[in-house]
Design a protein around this motif. Sequence first.
Motif, PDB file in Angstrom:
ATOM      1  N   UNK A   1      25.415   2.331  20.133  1.00 50.17           N
ATOM      2  CA  UNK A   1      25.733   0.975  19.913  1.00 50.17           C
ATOM      3  C   UNK A   1      25.393  -0.142  21.053  1.00 50.17           C
ATOM      4  N   UNK A   2      26.273   0.371  22.292  1.00 52.29           N
ATOM      5  CA  UNK A   2      26.073  -0.385  23.500  1.00 52.29           C
ATOM      6  C   UNK A   2      24.779  -0.351  23.910  1.00 52.29           C
ATOM      7  N   UNK A   3      23.951   0.530  24.018  1.00 47.95           N
ATOM      8  CA  UNK A   3      22.504   0.381  24.668  1.00 47.95           C
ATOM      9  C   UNK A   3      21.693  -0.318  23.741  1.00 47.95           C
ATOM     10  N   UNK A   4      21.863  -0.436  22.515  1.00 48.88           N
ATOM     11  CA  UNK A   4      21.312  -1.761  21.613  1.00 48.88           C
ATOM     12  C   UNK A   4      21.463  -3.125  22.299  1.00 48.88           C
ATOM     13  N   UNK A   5      22.776  -3.207  22.723  1.00 48.60           N
ATOM     14  CA  UNK A   5      23.230  -4.541  23.322  1.00 48.60           C
ATOM     15  C   UNK A   5      22.459  -4.618  24.661  1.00 48.60           C
ATOM     16  N   UNK A   6      22.305  -3.501  25.381  1.00 49.14           N
ATOM     17  CA  UNK A   6      21.522  -3.756  26.628  1.00 49.14           C
ATOM     18  C   UNK A   6      20.224  -4.181  26.364  1.00 49.14           C
ATOM     19  N   UNK A   7      19.380  -3.742  25.257  1.00 55.03           N
ATOM     20  CA  UNK A   7      18.018  -3.914  24.952  1.00 55.03           C
ATOM     21  C   UNK A   7      17.872  -5.321  24.723  1.00 55.03           C
ATOM     22  N   UNK A   8      18.896  -6.038  23.930  1.00 54.53           N
ATOM     23  CA  UNK A   8      18.583  -7.257  23.618  1.00 54.53           C
ATOM     24  C   UNK A   8      19.231  -8.108  24.837  1.00 54.53           C
ATOM     25  N   UNK A   9      19.860  -7.670  25.557  1.00 54.49           N
ATOM     26  CA  UNK A   9      20.445  -8.468  26.773  1.00 54.49           C
ATOM     27  C   UNK A   9      19.259  -8.709  27.753  1.00 54.49           C
ATOM     28  N   UNK A  10      18.786  -7.520  28.078  1.00 55.40           N
ATOM     29  CA  UNK A  10      17.654  -7.293  29.155  1.00 55.40           C
ATOM     30  C   UNK A  10      16.781  -8.316  28.605  1.00 55.40           C
ATOM     31  N   UNK A  11      16.261  -8.228  27.625  1.00 54.04           N
ATOM     32  CA  UNK A  11      15.165  -9.095  27.065  1.00 54.04           C
ATOM     33  C   UNK A  11      15.281 -10.658  27.441  1.00 54.04           C
TER      34      UNK A  11
END
Length: 326
Positions: free
Chosen positions: A226-236
């Motif tokens: 779940x957290x890594x999905x937030x990283x993907x959106x954030x880094x974009x």
Amino acid sequence: MVDSTQISTSKAIQQRTGKTFHLATRLLPERVRHSTYVLYAFFRVADDVVDTTADRDPDEQRRELEAVRAAALGDADAAEVTEAALGDDEREVLAAFRELADHYDIADDDVNTFVDAMLSDLETAEYDTYEELAAYMRGSAVAVANMMMAVMDVEDCEDAAPHAAALAEAFQLSNFLRDVREDVDDYDRIYLPGETRREHGVTVDQLRRHEVTHGFREAIRAELARTEARYREGVAGIKYLPSDCQFAVLLSAVLYADHHREIRARECDVLSETPSLSTTRKLWLLAKTRALWAYYGDPEAVFYRVSCVSSPADHHHGHGDPHPAP
């Protein structure tokens, strides 16, 4: 504006209490770096009111937080803050923050939402659903991201804001996963959502006894995903930040996400001891991130080559980490 004494006091607080973020902060341009020291110190002053292992009177803590809020909003003078039992350093930080808030037009709503989240730590020991946890993080993480965007002077806030919020949440979720043992032992708080615990058969008593069951490991794996999905959106969204701030934010993402590598290396056992990154590891990640940044100049390209978080394409196709950090 903020004077050198206030900056040095704020910097010392960050050096002492936020070593990972301090490394990334040092790479911000001076126009942002000094203000970031003050912001971080402000967050720490409020956080320290509630994050204490000593026996404290909750009513006294609420009074202190309300004094912090009033000073941060410019509604209190130094005498009132003194009455709330804050020390010289804390009052200096609050005065500096108020100057920053005026200069950068930091929204009162963000200050209020942040302090409200700190107040909720006095009343809420666990969260039943992820939605409840996300509501808490709107104050403890997203409001922080909004203040950082103000200090960075982000031009395209409308496009940047959702990504900044996602990245701030990712950082905090990584901290929650790293600090499960510390939060339970020292503060009697549990940030692992109740719905995740129930799904994997994990009880609060098991957490307090530091029992690392198969279900617990699966619960941590689910929250890592779940957290890594937030990283993907954030880094974009790092590309929407000013160019002189992008590398420092990228490095922050790399460093915080690297705790996931450490957690997985322990087979998701975060109860026997708290995972941490060595100074050597942090400096190695800094060197690798800098080298790839010089080559690619693209935040997403670098992040997925350095971090243990799979890229959106690899995640969508169900592949594992294509670029595991050694």
